[in-house]
Structures are given as C-alpha cells and as structure tokens.
Motif scaffolding. Structure first.
Motif, mmCIF file in Angstrom:
data_model
loop_
_atom_site.group_PDB
_atom_site.id
_atom_site.type_symbol
_atom_site.label_atom_id
_atom_site.label_comp_id
_atom_site.label_asym_id
_atom_site.label_seq_id
_atom_site.Cartn_x
_atom_site.Cartn_y
_atom_site.Cartn_z
ATOM 1 N N SER A 138 0.846 -1.192 0.000
ATOM 2 C CA SER A 138 0.000 0.000 0.000
ATOM 3 C C SER A 138 0.883 1.244 0.000
ATOM 4 O O SER A 138 1.888 1.306 0.713
ATOM 5 N N GLN A 139 0.501 2.228 -0.798
ATOM 6 C CA GLN A 139 1.285 3.448 -0.944
ATOM 7 C C GLN A 139 1.020 4.401 0.215
ATOM 8 O O GLN A 139 -0.129 4.589 0.633
ATOM 9 N N THR A 140 2.091 5.013 0.729
ATOM 10 C CA THR A 140 1.982 6.004 1.802
ATOM 11 C C THR A 140 2.937 7.160 1.483
ATOM 12 O O THR A 140 3.699 7.096 0.511
ATOM 13 N N GLU A 141 2.932 8.166 2.323
ATOM 14 C CA GLU A 141 3.847 9.289 2.115
ATOM 15 C C GLU A 141 5.308 8.882 2.291
ATOM 16 O O GLU A 141 6.219 9.600 1.875
ATOM 17 N N TYR A 142 5.548 7.720 2.895
ATOM 18 C CA TYR A 142 6.906 7.231 3.096
ATOM 19 C C TYR A 142 7.314 6.187 2.056
ATOM 20 O O TYR A 142 8.384 5.589 2.171
ATOM 21 N N GLY A 143 6.462 5.944 1.087
ATOM 22 C CA GLY A 143 6.741 4.922 0.087
ATOM 23 C C GLY A 143 5.765 3.764 0.216
ATOM 24 O O GLY A 143 4.754 3.840 0.922
ATOM 25 N N ALA A 440 -13.729 1.392 13.946
ATOM 26 C CA ALA A 440 -14.758 1.087 12.940
ATOM 27 C C ALA A 440 -15.777 2.220 12.833
ATOM 28 O O ALA A 440 -16.255 2.533 11.735
ATOM 29 N N GLU A 441 -16.102 2.843 13.965
ATOM 30 C CA GLU A 441 -17.031 3.978 13.933
ATOM 31 C C GLU A 441 -16.435 5.145 13.141
ATOM 32 O O GLU A 441 -17.130 5.796 12.360
ATOM 33 N N GLN A 442 -15.147 5.388 13.338
ATOM 34 C CA GLN A 442 -14.471 6.451 12.581
ATOM 35 C C GLN A 442 -14.495 6.145 11.085
ATOM 36 O O GLN A 442 -14.750 7.036 10.256
ATOM 37 N N LEU A 443 -14.264 4.888 10.735
ATOM 38 C CA LEU A 443 -14.240 4.506 9.319
ATOM 39 C C LEU A 443 -15.636 4.575 8.708
ATOM 40 O O LEU A 443 -15.787 4.972 7.537
ATOM 41 N N ARG A 444 -16.653 4.200 9.480
ATOM 42 C CA ARG A 444 -18.021 4.252 8.937
ATOM 43 C C ARG A 444 -18.414 5.697 8.639
ATOM 44 O O ARG A 444 -19.023 5.981 7.592
ATOM 45 N N GLU A 445 -18.026 6.604 9.527
ATOM 46 C CA GLU A 445 -18.330 8.013 9.284
ATOM 47 C C GLU A 445 -17.541 8.538 8.086
ATOM 48 O O GLU A 445 -18.059 9.301 7.262
ATOM 49 N N LYS A 446 -16.287 8.106 7.969
ATOM 50 C CA LYS A 446 -15.407 8.587 6.897
ATOM 51 C C LYS A 446 -15.853 8.075 5.529
ATOM 52 O O LYS A 446 -15.780 8.804 4.521
ATOM 53 N N TYR A 447 -16.327 6.834 5.466
ATOM 54 C CA TYR A 447 -16.594 6.198 4.172
ATOM 55 C C TYR A 447 -18.071 5.905 3.925
ATOM 56 O O TYR A 447 -18.408 5.182 2.986
ATOM 57 N N GLU A 454 -18.023 -3.888 -3.174
ATOM 58 C CA GLU A 454 -16.913 -4.035 -4.120
ATOM 59 C C GLU A 454 -15.620 -3.391 -3.615
ATOM 60 O O GLU A 454 -14.528 -3.905 -3.867
ATOM 61 N N ASN A 455 -15.725 -2.262 -2.913
ATOM 62 C CA ASN A 455 -14.488 -1.549 -2.550
ATOM 63 C C ASN A 455 -14.127 -1.635 -1.071
ATOM 64 O O ASN A 455 -13.105 -1.099 -0.652
ATOM 65 N N ILE A 456 -14.950 -2.315 -0.262
ATOM 66 C CA ILE A 456 -14.701 -2.319 1.178
ATOM 67 C C ILE A 456 -13.377 -2.998 1.532
ATOM 68 O O ILE A 456 -12.671 -2.582 2.456
ATOM 69 N N GLY A 457 -12.997 -4.030 0.755
ATOM 70 C CA GLY A 457 -11.718 -4.692 1.009
ATOM 71 C C GLY A 457 -10.540 -3.751 0.794
ATOM 72 O O GLY A 457 -9.604 -3.710 1.596
ATOM 73 N N ASP A 458 -10.595 -2.968 -0.288
ATOM 74 C CA ASP A 458 -9.529 -1.999 -0.568
ATOM 75 C C ASP A 458 -9.467 -0.925 0.513
ATOM 76 O O ASP A 458 -8.380 -0.491 0.909
ATOM 77 N N GLU A 463 -6.618 1.370 5.252
ATOM 78 C CA GLU A 463 -6.684 1.856 6.630
ATOM 79 C C GLU A 463 -5.807 1.036 7.579
ATOM 80 O O GLU A 463 -5.271 1.578 8.545
ATOM 81 N N VAL A 464 -5.656 -0.256 7.307
ATOM 82 C CA VAL A 464 -4.724 -1.060 8.115
ATOM 83 C C VAL A 464 -3.300 -0.571 7.890
ATOM 84 O O VAL A 464 -2.501 -0.470 8.830
ATOM 85 N N THR A 465 -2.970 -0.228 6.648
ATOM 86 C CA THR A 465 -1.638 0.321 6.356
ATOM 87 C C THR A 465 -1.428 1.637 7.101
ATOM 88 O O THR A 465 -0.338 1.896 7.626
ATOM 89 N N ALA A 466 -2.470 2.468 7.146
ATOM 90 C CA ALA A 466 -2.372 3.739 7.873
ATOM 91 C C ALA A 466 -2.101 3.488 9.356
ATOM 92 O O ALA A 466 -1.336 4.225 9.998
ATOM 93 N N LYS A 467 -2.714 2.449 9.906
ATOM 94 C CA LYS A 467 -2.453 2.092 11.308
ATOM 95 C C LYS A 467 -1.005 1.646 11.493
ATOM 96 O O LYS A 467 -0.350 1.998 12.485
#
Length: 497
Positions: A138-143, A440-447, A454-458, A463-467
């Motif tokens: 997964s792409q991040t600001e650090y690569g 999960a509550e934060q993600l539900r509000e965000k998305y 179709e896109n929930i896996g992506d 978000e796991v990468t962000a963690k």
C-alpha cells in the motif's frame, strides 16, 4: 494413488532436483520403507505426470503413518517424520558447504541461489504454509509499505499441548538458533530439523552460520547466527560483522534487532542477524537532511525521511563507516533529551540502543542506524516508543527489524476480525470485537457515502496500512514535527562527529 506411488513420486522429484543419483534410488526407497514400517515395495504403475510437490507427497506419507499407527496424531510427531523422510535425500552438511563455496568462488549469487533452492526443495522452508499468508502493498507518504497477515504458523491441538506438558524439559539445543539444530531429529515441543543445513561463514575472524528462515517473510529471508550461544549485543564488533557480510554478499542486506527488551526481536538470547534479497521501503526512502562528519571526512551522513528516527551513513571505506557508526551508537547510549521524553537510564537500567541495517549499493557501503528507546511510563506501560494503545488492536507486538524496514507482520486473528469491521462499516449484521469498535465507527463516518461490497476490502487494506504507519511513528524517538526534527538535529550536533 497408493502409498507406493507416493513414495515413487517423491523419489522421482528427488532425482529431478538432483538430491540423489539414479544408483541411490533403491537405497533411499528402503530407508523410507523403514521409516514407514513397510516391509516391501510393490512397483507401481508409471504415472504419466508428476504434478505433486514435495510438501504434498510428505503430507500423504505422514497421513499414512498415523492412520496405520506408526506415529501418533500429533503435530510434532508428524513434523519429525516428514523431516526424517526428506533427510533420506539430503546431502551431508560438508557436501552442502563444498557445493556452496564452489559456486561462491564463481559468483556469490550462484551460491545463495543454490542454498535457497535447496532449503525450499527440502521442505525446510515451509513453502506450502507460507502460501497461506495474506500479502499486499500500500502506498503512503513514506513509500510503498508491505503488509503480511501471518497464517503460516500451524496451531497445535489440545493433544499436542497435553503431550508437551508431560515431556521432561531439556537444554538441548539451548534455543531455536543454536547450531545444534542442524540435523536434530526434533522432539515434542522442539521442531524437527533433520532436513536442516547450515553454511559456514567467517565474520571478522569468528565462526558464524547462514541459514534461511523456515517461514520466510520476504525474498531469500536469511538468518546469520553465531556459533556461540550468547545474548544479542549491538557494539562495534557487531557493526563490523554486518559490513563484513555485505562485502561477502553484496546482493543481500543484513540487519540486527535491537539488543534490549520491548524494542528488540523475539529472540534476544542468541546473537543473530537477519538479511535477504529484498529492497524494503526504508531502503528506498530519501535523504531529508544531509550533514557532514568532521571526524570522518570519507563518510556522508543523512537523516532519512521515514516514520522512525533513522541516520544513514555512506562510505566506500568500511573502517571509517563503522567508526562513525560506533561514535553515534556510544553517544546515543548515554543521550538524554527531556524535551523529547528521552532518558538513557533509569538508575542503572539502560534504555537507548539502535537497530542497525547494512547494505551495499554498487561500491558504496551504507549503514542505517535506527534510534530506539525502551522506556515505559504509567501512560504507556508497554513502551513510550512502542505502538500506543489506540493502534494495538492492529499491532501490539514488538517492532523488530522487519517492521522497522517497512513490513508489517500482523496476527492471524485479523482475518476474521476485519471481516466483521467490513460488515460494521456497511451497516450489516456483525460481531465486531470491542477493541475495533472505536476505529470502525471512525471509518463508517469517513466512508459512509462511498463504501460498498466491491471496494470495502480496498478501504480496509488502506486503513490497516495507515495504522501500521502510525505504529512506526509511535516507535520513532524523534517525532516528525517541528520540535522533533529540531531535537533530532540537536542530537547529531552533540555527537561530536
């Protein structure tokens, strides 16, 4: 397919891989028959295509053995038998070393290609189990960060656990990395290593050994271990060994876990390093701040753009490179900066150390020194520079060498748990773990306006990468803000470089 056909296919595979010669076929077959308690071998009809791998065939032979009462239905007994069967084909340690160094003198890549192939084909590297792991980038600001959810380590059943409790403890081998593991038959509670081989190395005049990890996390994931069973220690000699290794194997990187609890790896009782043929995101990370080393004019220094606190040193001269790194290490061992919450000691208990990584780019040697501190507090009982409580629902374990470089090794529990998080975000019926609920509550509000089947896996992978990126930032001793960067530069200036 009857059991005789399974044995014949296993032998055919061994012939194809040149584990044995044609004249050894009957001898090896008789060895396997003895291990399986069979008195005779009925020549099977020839099978047109051999599509079965060595792990597949071993599973069939092991199943035959326990179905016929030759072994118990226990994980360790099955592993012991499988390892002993493969050992029937294996060359002796001296022959493996002779072949390795014949190839090494032509090209080091040929040597490691040979040994890595041998370790996979002999089933020492558990390729079939490793294939179960979940891997993505997964792409991040650090690569581009690597994420692995580890599903390869098999779970033991209650019968295994009960059997282990009844076994008298022994001190041989002392740990999983000791040289005595080579060829060791195994026992209940200690893995079978009959099919295990080591390559002898000389690192700065000391005997060391090269092997591969049975559960590789990246390409050619190797382990370099000391002949002597002794504690991990980061010092000048260790830095010299790392540089010596990459000079001998310039196509590999090598690094060491830190030598203190919390910030160290899982095994601190045996001096060892990890390396391989893979370029992690940290190795690709750009220089963010360049600095000169007045005492070491042939060494160039830089702070690396990375979530953890990394000093990168470069030089064509190994002696000056190691001397500069040792100067930084000694300075860091005793460094305090209350403004950054860094204290070198509590009483006589040390807190500062490094995670060092060496590589060679063309004719230039590089040493990355990742600054670590293992102090705890009432707020952060597992470590001030350890994953904080709000990310521990994803990653709670030590941040060792592999994670430092940008590969998250995450627990298997996340596979079913993240499925429930997906359901929660989509508003479906769920059984979400309580420790995921706030996230999960934060993600539900965000998305909520864009998430679908179709896109929930992506979305979850991102978000796991962000963690994980947050995990690395938590582990960084100098935070990536104006105050933290100033504190990092202050440390460099006070290191008398």
């Amino acid at each position: 397919m009857n059991i005789c056909q399974v044995i014949q296919q296993l032998i055919d595979n061994a012939l194809t891989l040149k584990f044995i010669e044609q004249e050894d076929e009957i001898y090896v077959r008789n060895q396997i028959l003895c291990l399986l308690g069979m008195n005779e071998f009925i020549i099977p009809e020839k099978i047109k295509e051999n599509e079965h791998t060595i792990p597949d065939l071993l599973e069939k032979l092991v199943d035959y053995a326990w179905e016929n009462g030759i072994i118990e239905d226990l994980f360790d007994e099955k592993e012991i038998l499988a390892s002993r069967i493969v050992n029937c084909f294996m060359a002796t340690p001296s022959t493996v070393n002779k072949s390795f160094y014949e190839k090494y003198h032509k090209n080091p890549v040929m040597a490691t290609d040979y040994f890595y192939g041998l370790s996979k084909n002999s089933n020492y590297i558990q390729t079939k189990r490793i294939a179960k792991n979940i891997n993505y980038q997964s792409q991040t600001e650090y690569g581009t960060l690597d994420i692995t959810i580890n599903l390869s380590k098999p779970e033991k059943n209650p019968k295994d656990i009960m059997k282990e409790k009844g076994i008298k403890s022994t001190n041989y081998p002392k740990c999983l990395l000791c040289v005595e593991n080579e060829g060791y038959a195994g026992r209940i509670g200690h893995p079978a290593r009959s099919n295990h081989r080591l390559v002898h190395l000389n690192l700065v005049g000391e005997p060391w050994y090269l092997q591969y990890s049975p559960y590789v996390y990246y390409n050619e994931h190797c382990i370099v271990l000391s002949k002597e069973h002794r504690d991990m220690k980061i010092d000048r000699q260790g830095l010299l060994r790392l540089v010596s290794f990459v000079e001998q194997f310039p196509h590999y990187f090598i690094g060491s876990n830190a030598d203190l609890p919390i910030v160290g790896g899982s095994i601190l009782s045996h001096d060892h390093y990890q390396g391989g043929r893979y370029e992690f995101a940290m190795a690709k990370a750009a220089d963010e701040y360049l600095f000169a080393l007045q005492s070491f004019p042939n060494v160039k220094g830089a702070i690396v753009k990375w979530p953890m606190s990394v000093i990168r040193l470069r030089s064509k001269r190994a002696d000056e490179l190691v001397a500069a790194a040792d100067r930084i290490l000694e300075s860091w061992r005793n460094y305090d900066d209350p403004s950054a919450d860094i204290y070198a000691y509590t009483g006589k208990t040390p807190h500062n150390t490094i995670t060092p990584i060496a590589r060679k780019r063309h004719d230039v040697l590089e040493l990355d020194l990742v600054l670590r501190n293992n102090r705890t507090s009432d707020e952060h009982v597992l470590g001030i520079f350890h994953p904080h409580s709000d990310v521990q629902h994803i990653k709670k374990e030590n941040i060792g060498l592999i994670e430092v470089m940008g590969l998250a090794v995450l627990p298997a529990r996340l596979i079913p748990e993240l499925k429930e998080v997906e359901k929660y975000i989509l508003g479906n019926q769920h059984e979400i773990a309580e420790y995921h609920r706030s996230w999960a509550e934060q993600l539900r509000e965000k998305y909520q306006k864009q998430a679908n089947n179709e896109n929930i896996g992506d979305i979850l992978r991102k978000e796991v990468t962000a963690k994980f990126m947050r995990v690395l930032e938590d582990a960084g001793v100098f935070k990536r803000n104006e105050q933290g960067i100033a504190a990092f530069k202050r440390f460099i200036k006070t290191s008398k470089l």
